[in-house]
Design a protein around this motif. Structure first.
Motif, PDB file in Angstrom:
ATOM      1  N   MET A   1       0.914  -1.230   0.231  1.00 24.60           N
ATOM      2  CA  MET A   1      -0.017   0.038   0.267  1.00 24.60           C
ATOM      3  C   MET A   1       0.890   1.299  -0.164  1.00 24.60           C
ATOM      4  O   MET A   1       1.820   1.476   0.819  1.00 24.60           O
ATOM      5  CB  MET A   1      -0.749  -0.035   1.436  1.00 24.60           C
ATOM      6  CG  MET A   1      -1.803   1.256   1.442  1.00 24.60           C
ATOM      7  SD  MET A   1      -2.691   1.511   2.981  1.00 24.60           S
ATOM      8  CE  MET A   1      -3.854   0.518   2.722  1.00 24.60           C
ATOM      9  N   LEU A   3       1.480   5.266   0.623  1.00 23.90           N
ATOM     10  CA  LEU A   3       1.244   6.191   1.662  1.00 23.90           C
ATOM     11  C   LEU A   3       1.651   7.463   1.372  1.00 23.90           C
ATOM     12  O   LEU A   3       2.772   7.890   1.043  1.00 23.90           O
ATOM     13  CB  LEU A   3       1.683   5.802   3.231  1.00 23.90           C
ATOM     14  CG  LEU A   3       1.299   4.234   3.653  1.00 23.90           C
ATOM     15  CD1 LEU A   3       2.225   4.400   5.184  1.00 23.90           C
ATOM     16  CD2 LEU A   3       0.015   4.342   3.819  1.00 23.90           C
ATOM     17  N   SER A 107       3.961   1.311   2.468  1.00 19.41           N
ATOM     18  CA  SER A 107       3.649   1.120   4.013  1.00 19.41           C
ATOM     19  C   SER A 107       4.796  -0.028   4.387  1.00 19.41           C
ATOM     20  O   SER A 107       4.750  -0.095   5.667  1.00 19.41           O
ATOM     21  CB  SER A 107       2.335   0.686   4.069  1.00 19.41           C
ATOM     22  OG  SER A 107       1.793  -0.471   3.586  1.00 19.41           O
ATOM     23  N   HIS A 120      -0.471   4.387  12.774  1.00 19.90           N
ATOM     24  CA  HIS A 120      -0.687   4.793  11.334  1.00 19.90           C
ATOM     25  C   HIS A 120      -2.021   4.622  10.713  1.00 19.90           C
ATOM     26  O   HIS A 120      -2.870   3.815  11.236  1.00 19.90           O
ATOM     27  CB  HIS A 120       0.406   4.125  10.553  1.00 19.90           C
ATOM     28  CG  HIS A 120       1.697   4.347  10.780  1.00 19.90           C
ATOM     29  ND1 HIS A 120       2.347   5.698  11.106  1.00 19.90           N
ATOM     30  CD2 HIS A 120       2.754   3.466  11.269  1.00 19.90           C
ATOM     31  CE1 HIS A 120       3.611   5.372  11.388  1.00 19.90           C
ATOM     32  NE2 HIS A 120       3.945   4.261  11.564  1.00 19.90           N
ATOM     33  N   ASP A 121      -2.324   5.734   9.961  1.00 23.43           N
ATOM     34  CA  ASP A 121      -3.816   5.521   9.415  1.00 23.43           C
ATOM     35  C   ASP A 121      -3.782   4.338   8.608  1.00 23.43           C
ATOM     36  O   ASP A 121      -5.127   3.735   8.652  1.00 23.43           O
ATOM     37  CB  ASP A 121      -3.666   6.605   8.218  1.00 23.43           C
ATOM     38  CG  ASP A 121      -3.983   8.201   8.808  1.00 23.43           C
ATOM     39  OD1 ASP A 121      -3.798   8.141  10.205  1.00 23.43           O
ATOM     40  OD2 ASP A 121      -4.170   9.131   8.298  1.00 23.43           O
ATOM     41  N   HIS A 122      -3.048   3.846   7.835  1.00 25.44           N
ATOM     42  CA  HIS A 122      -3.096   2.725   7.032  1.00 25.44           C
ATOM     43  C   HIS A 122      -3.292   1.291   7.952  1.00 25.44           C
ATOM     44  O   HIS A 122      -3.754   0.400   7.449  1.00 25.44           O
ATOM     45  CB  HIS A 122      -1.952   2.204   5.971  1.00 25.44           C
ATOM     46  CG  HIS A 122      -0.588   1.774   6.738  1.00 25.44           C
ATOM     47  ND1 HIS A 122       0.107   2.786   7.422  1.00 25.44           N
ATOM     48  CD2 HIS A 122      -0.114   0.541   7.045  1.00 25.44           C
ATOM     49  CE1 HIS A 122       1.046   2.153   7.688  1.00 25.44           C
ATOM     50  NE2 HIS A 122       1.130   0.612   7.586  1.00 25.44           N
ATOM     51  N   GLN A 123      -2.956   1.406   9.294  1.00 24.10           N
ATOM     52  CA  GLN A 123      -3.334   0.121  10.238  1.00 24.10           C
ATOM     53  C   GLN A 123      -4.992   0.085  10.467  1.00 24.10           C
ATOM     54  O   GLN A 123      -5.122  -0.983  10.886  1.00 24.10           O
ATOM     55  CB  GLN A 123      -2.513   0.368  11.404  1.00 24.10           C
ATOM     56  CG  GLN A 123      -0.880   0.353  11.162  1.00 24.10           C
ATOM     57  CD  GLN A 123      -0.301   0.495  12.485  1.00 24.10           C
ATOM     58  OE1 GLN A 123      -0.115   1.581  13.101  1.00 24.10           O
ATOM     59  NE2 GLN A 123       0.409  -0.606  13.025  1.00 24.10           N
ATOM     60  N   ARG A 142     -11.342   5.907   6.514  1.00 21.57           N
ATOM     61  CA  ARG A 142     -10.373   6.561   6.253  1.00 21.57           C
ATOM     62  C   ARG A 142     -10.248   7.431   7.763  1.00 21.57           C
ATOM     63  O   ARG A 142     -11.253   7.500   8.562  1.00 21.57           O
ATOM     64  CB  ARG A 142     -10.325   7.558   5.214  1.00 21.57           C
ATOM     65  CG  ARG A 142     -11.385   8.685   5.354  1.00 21.57           C
ATOM     66  CD  ARG A 142     -11.228   9.805   4.166  1.00 21.57           C
ATOM     67  NE  ARG A 142     -12.254  10.948   4.476  1.00 21.57           N
ATOM     68  CZ  ARG A 142     -13.391  11.057   4.213  1.00 21.57           C
ATOM     69  NH1 ARG A 142     -13.984  10.014   3.566  1.00 21.57           N
ATOM     70  NH2 ARG A 142     -14.084  12.253   4.476  1.00 21.57           N
TER      71      ARG A 142
END
Length: 192
Positions: A1, A3, A107, A120-123, A142
């Motif tokens: 992904m 980031l 990521s 982290h946002d992606h987590q 999101r």
């Protein structure tokens, strides 16, 4: 992904520096000299030709094509803005061609936070959102970073979205291993 860590803004001066809208908590680490950042495909300004020929910035009359990667030569803050000089961007015209380009990192290259209460946002994106009783409310679509607190954007099963302040009083637990966020919303929060 991928980031996003920044978005290139307008040129600064005549020597190829650009402003960067920083989208990372660690700008000094992400924008250190020598760092190579990938550019987001399709993020170039719409005024640029779709597939111009490859060219160096030294060839007059040949459009500059945003490369797949940019190497940072120098980065500094000036009047609250990040200014960055990239290798191969010697002048204002070339810098202008970079405007609107997103700067990304993979990521997998981002270390997990040291603090167990930091994420982290992606987590968080894609995690199930449930009440303490186990009722499924939806999933995290999101994270919005508001001035007062971060907000979980909840995608409800019926397609609506709801904003949930990411504070301990409302979000008592994040279970990354279990793939869920436990939310104890006050009455009416999800109806807004």
């Amino acid at each position: 992904m991928q980031l996003v860590v920044g978005r290139i803004g307008k040129p600064h001066g005549i020597r190829g520096e650009v402003t960067v809208e920083v989208r990372t908590d660690e700008p000094e680490a992400r924008f250190a000299p020598g760092t190579v950042l990938r550019t987001e495909p399709g993020a170039t300004p719409p005024t640029a030709p779709a597939e111009p020929p490859a060219a160096s910035a030294d060839e007059p009359g040949v459009p500059f094509r945003v490369p797949a990667e940019l190497t940072i030569e120098e980065a500094r803050f000036h009047q609250g803005r990040m200014l960055v000089a990239f290798a191969g961007v010697p002048d204002r015209d070339t810098a202008e061609a970079l405007r609107g380009t997103l700067l990304v990192v993979d990521s997998a290259d981002v270390a997990p936070p040291d603090d167990p209460e930091e994420f982290h946002d992606h987590q968080l994106v894609g995690l199930a959102v449930v009440t303490p009783a186990g009722e499924r409310l939806g999933e995290v679509a999101r994270i919005d970073h508001a001035p007062s607190s971060d907000l979980l954007v909840l995608r409800r099963p019926e397609g609506r979205t709801a904003l949930i302040p990411f504070v301990r009083a409302i979000v008592p637990e994040v279970d990354l291993a279990g793939g869920r966020v436990i939310v104890d919303p006050p009455a009416g929060l999800l109806d807004l």
